[in-house]
Design an enzyme around this catalytic site. Structure first.
Site, PDB file in Angstrom:
ATOM      1  N   ARG A 292       0.815  -1.211   0.000  1.00  0.00           N
ATOM      2  CA  ARG A 292       0.000   0.000   0.000  1.00  0.00           C
ATOM      3  C   ARG A 292       0.855   1.271   0.000  1.00  0.00           C
ATOM      4  O   ARG A 292       0.706   2.139  -0.861  1.00  0.00           O
ATOM      5  CB  ARG A 292      -0.851  -0.034   1.260  1.00  0.00           C
ATOM      6  N   THR A 293       1.740   1.387   0.977  1.00  0.00           N
ATOM      7  CA  THR A 293       2.565   2.584   1.093  1.00  0.00           C
ATOM      8  C   THR A 293       3.491   2.725  -0.114  1.00  0.00           C
ATOM      9  O   THR A 293       3.668   3.813  -0.664  1.00  0.00           O
ATOM     10  CB  THR A 293       3.380   2.541   2.401  1.00  0.00           C
TER      11      THR A 293
ATOM     12  N   LYS B  50      24.975  -8.592   2.623  1.00  0.00           N
ATOM     13  CA  LYS B  50      26.418  -8.871   2.690  1.00  0.00           C
ATOM     14  C   LYS B  50      27.092  -8.062   3.789  1.00  0.00           C
ATOM     15  O   LYS B  50      28.299  -8.113   3.948  1.00  0.00           O
ATOM     16  CB  LYS B  50      27.069  -8.554   1.334  1.00  0.00           C
TER      17      LYS B  50
ATOM     18  N   ARG C 152      11.414   2.575   3.764  1.00  0.00           N
ATOM     19  CA  ARG C 152      10.671   1.815   4.769  1.00  0.00           C
ATOM     20  C   ARG C 152      11.646   0.816   5.351  1.00  0.00           C
ATOM     21  O   ARG C 152      12.247   0.030   4.604  1.00  0.00           O
ATOM     22  CB  ARG C 152       9.526   1.065   4.094  1.00  0.00           C
TER      23      ARG C 152
ATOM     24  N   HIS D 279       5.650   7.223  11.014  1.00  0.00           N
ATOM     25  CA  HIS D 279       5.160   7.018   9.659  1.00  0.00           C
ATOM     26  C   HIS D 279       4.460   8.320   9.299  1.00  0.00           C
ATOM     27  O   HIS D 279       3.244   8.394   9.180  1.00  0.00           O
ATOM     28  CB  HIS D 279       4.180   5.838   9.667  1.00  0.00           C
TER      29      HIS D 279
END
Lengths: 311, 311, 311
Positions: C57-58, C86, C107, C135
């Site tokens: 969604r975001t 890594k 995110r 957020h």
């Protein structure tokens, strides 16, 4: 009709007129699909390409179609990256995504998922394969390829070869061929993988001639087109049966030459495995890569239809 | 030469003239790469960015290069999303994808995969790393960075530091440096991770001076450029050897100051781990982030070459 | 202020004036977000949409915002495709990616990761959720939705319902609401999932009225807006407690009708599960899908602010 009603869910949405219109538009799209001409028809538009199961080929083909028309593509691959992991319904997912895109292509493992999505979405949904259900754009590009390779679909004799029971592709193709005149269908499969009665009944009802042909060589002698599909070993109860039977449905150069049909048109939905030998690739009628590439103009034509534009 | 023959598979395709042409074009691409100027050179074109193993950096760099030139990018990451999972050959995959894109970038774990793909594709293939094979665009951007940082590549003395045995990057770089005049290469590695004889023989044959230097401080005193690579502990039989030996190849501020060479140019293909200390970042010659960013104009220049256009 | 300083990390960066400016710009963006108008404001620009944990969604909302403004989006999903596997630091990753894009959306599961990324990057970073941290764009679109649905934010009475302890969304929303006049906040949650003291203290300090309301029906009677969030069973020690308690925080049609508030505005950050019944969807004030869609114009407005342009 509002644009949200323009979803493409099943081959049964298409009659002869609709097919001719789409094929004519696809012909116009060919030079754009090849990158020889450019188009801004869908400039500013966004496609959400939602693949809840892997299918690189179908995903890239839809993506290329939308991009060649000047649009932009947002891709989601794999169930794990979805809020559906957290328990969201498909309906909520597509309703939200309707606010982020102008159209949705959906590939999803569940039968009927595309129709459910189309009912919830506020933008058009194109079925990119709903599990054991349909894969209408594959059938459209298959028929379009016959038309381009042979110059016609009417009066064509096509042999469907391999797994006719579980192969979603041949079911949709057989149904779509009933839109044409004097088509003849040869069914070439192990008895355990025969075409389902339901599809046979549909052919009968629409007056399409069909017959079962036991020998692949025999069918190759009779047909204008060989449509080859894969037989999966796991479909058989007895593994030794599998090996023996699968061997009798392999299309290779020796088989085609023994049928004296080096001119035959050969199609395959791809990917292929052992079912279609690479030594066939250099025959003039080996059309399966052209068939794959025809997916781009056909899908462009569908987008033109949906968005009511020219390529 | 047809466009499909314009694949970029190996550094050995490039001679001095080709390099100078590409570097000159890359210089022109720099303001476009930085977003200061815009370009529509590849408007309408599609790149298939196929990464069958993860490499965010290389993938984003190729993608940025194509986008900065106005093109559109279709990405596939991970073997699991490919029809190759189902057994399709790489040849069939790229032949199909040739119908969905104007060029293919391929990252694939198998040696020789890029050349096989280029032979099957009908569009140009750019090698984005084929396992233990080559990574030609990395070598191009490395040499381009030397040229930008020092104003020349001729007469440069460069110390290659770390794992010279398994480090694909230093092999391609050493080969490419033979196109320049009076280059001198210092080899600084644990004996077990020394430069392979094959590369040494190539340097000898092309008349490039090289010598093994046992001490990193000593090499730092002698070189214009330190090219640092990572030593992986798993390369050693004895873990205690690993820790001890790896410690002697760490580039940090103390080492550089003890060599009295705070002006030295430092390169690294990145990602780094313990091999290059963050306290070096503020030195004026710490060029590894600029080096990473140079990947964009270099790859833009390659695309300009492939598609025969200006940035 | 350089463009790299224009990162969006926390709701605390925004005061009333900034919010009004962003909301006014978002209003202008609405027709572009819906595809009714096109924009070339960010033509040639590249967004790196880096999602180190899944959030379709975001991710799609940020992507749509950037594309609707004419820009191009490069997506990376999942930790496994990163060089961070890594061992590369987040700082090195974003510093490198700064050379491949004009802005980064991040995110990431770690608290504070967005601020660390912004400090290392040379392009603006937008926080798309940093684990238990913030957020901010969700809070912006929540407040923007209140403004669009009710015509104002001042003097609004809003009930925050569900998990107020762990729900990152309601913390940011509560903080952002303190920018407005005469807002009243009703807190409706199980005692074990009450709003943290820290947020309560912030409300007190900024003079915002709040009260705990034990009954959901009671709160529904009092409020202009119900902001519903999910209660997760795993937050309770005793599973039988969970089922019983969660049942008392379900918003469905029967509850709303028993409160005689069929006109109430209902918001939810989505995805929903059992917490918000589908039978509410047809109420005129069921605004959660509009709320999700408001994410596009709000994020467009932020990009306009960052790149100093008009939609």
């Amino acid at each position: 009709m509002s644009i949200a009603d323009k979803s493409v869910i099943s081959v049964e949405q298409f009659d002869r007129d609709a097919l001719e219109r789409i094929f004519a538009c696809a012909d116009e799209c060919v030079p754009v699909a090849r990158g020889e001409k450019s188009s801004g028809a869908l400039a500013g538009k966004i496609l959400a390409n939602l693949f809840f199961e892997p299918s690189t080929r179908t995903r890239l083909s839809f993506g290329a179609a939308f991009r060649r028309l000047g649009g932009s593509v947002e891709t989601t691959v794999g169930m794990q990256f979805s809020s559906m992991v957290k328990g969201e319904t498909l309906e909520d997912t597509v309703r939200v995504i309707s606010g982020y895109a102008d159209a949705i292509v959906l590939r999803h493992p569940e039968l009927g998922s595309a129709a459910r999505a189309a009912a919830a979405a506020t933008v058009p949904v194109v079925n990119g394969g709903d599990g054991p259900g349909e894969h209408p754009t594959q059938a459209l590009l298959d028929v379009y390829t016959i038309r381009r390779e042979l110059g016609r679909v009417d009066e064509v004799c096509i042999a469907l070869v391999g797994d006719l029971r579980y192969g979603r592709t041949v079911h949709s193709l057989a149904r779509l061929l009933t839109c044409f005149r004097d088509v003849r269908i040869l069914l070439v499969s192990p008895p355990a993988l025969a075409m389902p009665e339901k599809v046979i009944a549909y052919l009968d009802q629409r007056g399409v001639a069909w017959e079962k042909v036991g020998s692949l060589v025999e069918a190759t002698r009779m047909a204008d087109v060989l449509y080859v599909t894969r037989i999966q070993a796991e479909r058989f109860d007895d593994p030794s049966d599998a090996t023996r039977l699968m061997g009798t449905y392999i299309v290779d150069r020796a088989m085609i030459e023994s049928a004296e049909r080096s001119d035959i048109t050969i199609l395959h939905p791809l990917p292929r495995y052992g079912d279609l030998a690479p030594d066939v690739d250099s025959l003039p009628g080996a059309a399966y890569f052209r068939q794959a590439h025809n997916g781009v103009p056909i899908r462009m034509a569908l987008f033109c239809d949906i968005f009511d534009c020219e390529p």
